[in-house]
Design a protein around this motif. Structure first.
Motif, PDB file in Angstrom:
ATOM      1  N   ALA A 249      42.232  46.042  32.580  1.00 47.15           N
ATOM      2  CA  ALA A 249      43.415  45.265  32.953  1.00 47.15           C
ATOM      3  C   ALA A 249      43.073  43.939  33.615  1.00 47.15           C
ATOM      4  O   ALA A 249      43.734  42.922  33.370  1.00 47.15           O
ATOM      5  CB  ALA A 249      44.319  46.088  33.862  1.00 47.15           C
ATOM      6  N   ASP A 250      42.058  43.924  34.461  1.00 49.06           N
ATOM      7  CA  ASP A 250      41.720  42.690  35.168  1.00 49.06           C
ATOM      8  C   ASP A 250      41.299  41.602  34.190  1.00 49.06           C
ATOM      9  O   ASP A 250      41.687  40.439  34.323  1.00 49.06           O
ATOM     10  CB  ASP A 250      40.608  42.960  36.178  1.00 49.06           C
ATOM     11  CG  ASP A 250      40.440  41.815  37.162  1.00 49.06           C
ATOM     12  OD1 ASP A 250      41.454  41.282  37.619  1.00 49.06           O
ATOM     13  OD2 ASP A 250      39.283  41.449  37.463  1.00 49.06           O
TER      14      ASP A 250
ATOM     15  N   ALA B  33      44.431  40.428  32.300  1.00 52.02           N
ATOM     16  CA  ALA B  33      45.284  39.585  33.131  1.00 52.02           C
ATOM     17  C   ALA B  33      44.771  38.149  33.207  1.00 52.02           C
ATOM     18  O   ALA B  33      45.553  37.207  33.362  1.00 52.02           O
ATOM     19  CB  ALA B  33      45.383  40.179  34.535  1.00 52.02           C
TER      20      ALA B  33
ATOM     21  N   TYR C 135      48.613  46.146  28.642  1.00 52.54           N
ATOM     22  CA  TYR C 135      48.873  45.321  29.813  1.00 52.54           C
ATOM     23  C   TYR C 135      50.047  44.416  29.466  1.00 52.54           C
ATOM     24  O   TYR C 135      49.990  43.654  28.494  1.00 52.54           O
ATOM     25  CB  TYR C 135      47.641  44.485  30.187  1.00 52.54           C
ATOM     26  CG  TYR C 135      47.904  43.511  31.315  1.00 52.54           C
ATOM     27  CD1 TYR C 135      48.004  43.969  32.629  1.00 52.54           C
ATOM     28  CD2 TYR C 135      48.060  42.154  31.060  1.00 52.54           C
ATOM     29  CE1 TYR C 135      48.256  43.087  33.673  1.00 52.54           C
ATOM     30  CE2 TYR C 135      48.315  41.263  32.106  1.00 52.54           C
ATOM     31  CZ  TYR C 135      48.414  41.735  33.403  1.00 52.54           C
ATOM     32  OH  TYR C 135      48.680  40.866  34.432  1.00 52.54           O
TER      33      TYR C 135
ATOM     34  N   THR D 178      46.241  45.817  37.673  1.00 52.03           N
ATOM     35  CA  THR D 178      45.008  45.142  38.086  1.00 52.03           C
ATOM     36  C   THR D 178      44.541  45.627  39.454  1.00 52.03           C
ATOM     37  O   THR D 178      43.369  45.462  39.808  1.00 52.03           O
ATOM     38  CB  THR D 178      45.198  43.616  38.122  1.00 52.03           C
ATOM     39  OG1 THR D 178      46.290  43.295  39.003  1.00 52.03           O
ATOM     40  CG2 THR D 178      45.523  43.084  36.726  1.00 52.03           C
TER      41      THR D 178
END
Length: 422
Positions: free
Chosen positions: A103-104, A107, A136, A380
């Motif tokens: 997710a990070d 993002a 996401y 995140t």
């Protein structure tokens, strides 16, 4: 289901665009491309390490696609996420990473979405619950790679010696059976690994069996919910304080708990499919049942998925897509799952394994996968919360501890992380 149809529609549109424009700028369509893949090691020894699997798979792919080479580096789970993080920070992101969280990177706009890479049949074949867990902001960036669910394992020999005729169905049964096992000399009646290795998993299993979880239906953290407080208070009073865990849960790691079960020293524990191979190799006669809950079996079980992701930096979208279509073919998905005792991540491979008696011991785990609940990996903030859970949850069940206080402390960290957008 509407979201899934929209995702497939986007994939169709992407395919049409590529067909009309050809492999233009950013697709990395030139000959003699070398793709860099960093992957996690699922083996428990050098002889069955994941490097062997990837080298063989890459070799087979390269024979079919002579212009594309695949260079694979495999690292332990202790090191692989940090390795990829450092590569990205240094400006040398791999083309592909098979690690624990996506997710990070999504993002920050660093990943290709799945529909930019995979053919429509391959993307559509992911088990729906896993595909959704890889989204996401409603776009799939994480492609599931290796999955598992959890069941309660029990040692049939130890149960028989203690006069226990059937496996536990609820928490009262767990406590009662653990008392009998202890009375018959079992050193660890119920293994409760809340040490730093994989605390976030054991925590979620107990949350779910108590009717709680990490988040609610809209993704808000609910770590200090009344259900979760009740769950860990029960564990503290009914298992740990009575000496039924055999050791301090805060110091017990999952690997040690599994080894204790394989050595015949553990009566019960929550486990995933790889424990079957480990226990079977030591001749342990074991059984498994769905996780017991407060009143009968738990409504949900925990599912875990690891993730494949593709970074944009190298610009090799076309070649990465070809390789991933190969990776996720039925043959290769089934082979990986069988080799490492994991569940396949595609519907077609799951159906094939459920129809094959060779995998009969996996069938119970496979049936649970479509409705399993996963970590909130699309947030995140999850890596920070997972790290916090690992550091603090063991103290929640200490006989002198305060379960509500520990859960509230973790909740405050989660709220702060969400509020700052971390």
């Amino acid at each position: 289901m509407q979201r899934r149809y929209l995702s497939l529609a986007a994939a169709i549109a992407t395919t049409m665009t590529l067909t009309l424009t050809g492999c233009g700028s950013g697709t990395g369509s030139g000959d003699d491309v070398t793709l860099k893949l960093v992957a996690a090691d699922y083996g428990d020894s050098k002889s069955n390490g994941s490097q062997h699997y990837w080298d063989e798979l890459a070799g087979a792919f390269e024979k079919k696609h002579p212009g594309i080479k695949v260079d694979v580096d495999v690292y332990s789970w202790t090191d692989v996420d940090k390795k990829v993080e450092d590569m990205v920070k240094d400006g040398h992101a791999p083309d592909l990473a098979q690690i624990g969280a996506y997710a990070d990177y999504a993002a920050k706009g660093q990943l290709y979405s799945a529909d930019q890479l995979l053919s429509i049949p391959v993307q559509a074949d992911f088990t729906p619950s896993l595909a959704e867990a890889g989204e996401y902001k409603r776009v799939q960036y994480g492609m599931p790679f290796g999955a598992s669910t959890r069941r309660l394992f029990y040692n049939k020999k130890l149960f028989a010696q203690a006069g226990i005729a059937s496996p536990p169905q609820d928490w009262d049964d767990i406590a009662h059976d653990a008392e009998l096992l202890k009375a018959h000399g079992v050193s660890m009646p119920f293994a409760l690994p809340l040490g730093p290795e994989e605390t976030q998993a054991e925590t979620l299993q107990w949350m779910l069996s108590g009717g709680g979880g990490y988040t609610d239906s809209i993704g808000k953290y609910t770590i200090d919910s009344p259900e979760n407080v009740k769950t860990f208070t029960w564990l503290q009073k009914n298992l740990v304080a009575k000496g039924l865990t055999g050791t301090d849960p805060a110091k017990l790691n999952r690997a040690a708990a599994f080894q204790g079960f394989a050595d015949g020293k553990v009566g019960m524990l929550n486990g995933h499919p790889t424990l079957m191979k480990q226990a079977g190799a030591k001749g342990i006669d074991y059984g498994s049942v769905e996780l017991p809950g407060t009143n009968g079996k738990a409504k949900n079980t925990m599912g875990v998925a690891d993730w494949m992701m593709a970074f944009k930096q190298g610009g090799h979208r076309a070649q990465v897509g070809k390789f991933l279509d190969f990776v996720y073919s039925d043959k290769n998905v089934e082979k990986f799952s069988a080799e490492y005792g994991l569940l396949p991540v595609t519907t077609s491979a799951s159906e094939a394994m459920q129809a094959d008696d060779t995998y009969a011991k996996l069938h119970g785990f496979l049936k649970q996968l479509p409705n399993a609940e996963f970590y909130p990996a699309n947030k995140t903030s999850w890596p920070l919360i997972s790290k916090t859970v690992k550091a603090k949850m063991g103290a929640a069940v200490d006989p002198r501890g305060n379960p509500a206080g520990v859960l509230t402390d973790i909740q405050n960290t989660a709220d702060a992380a969400d509020n700052t957008g971390e």
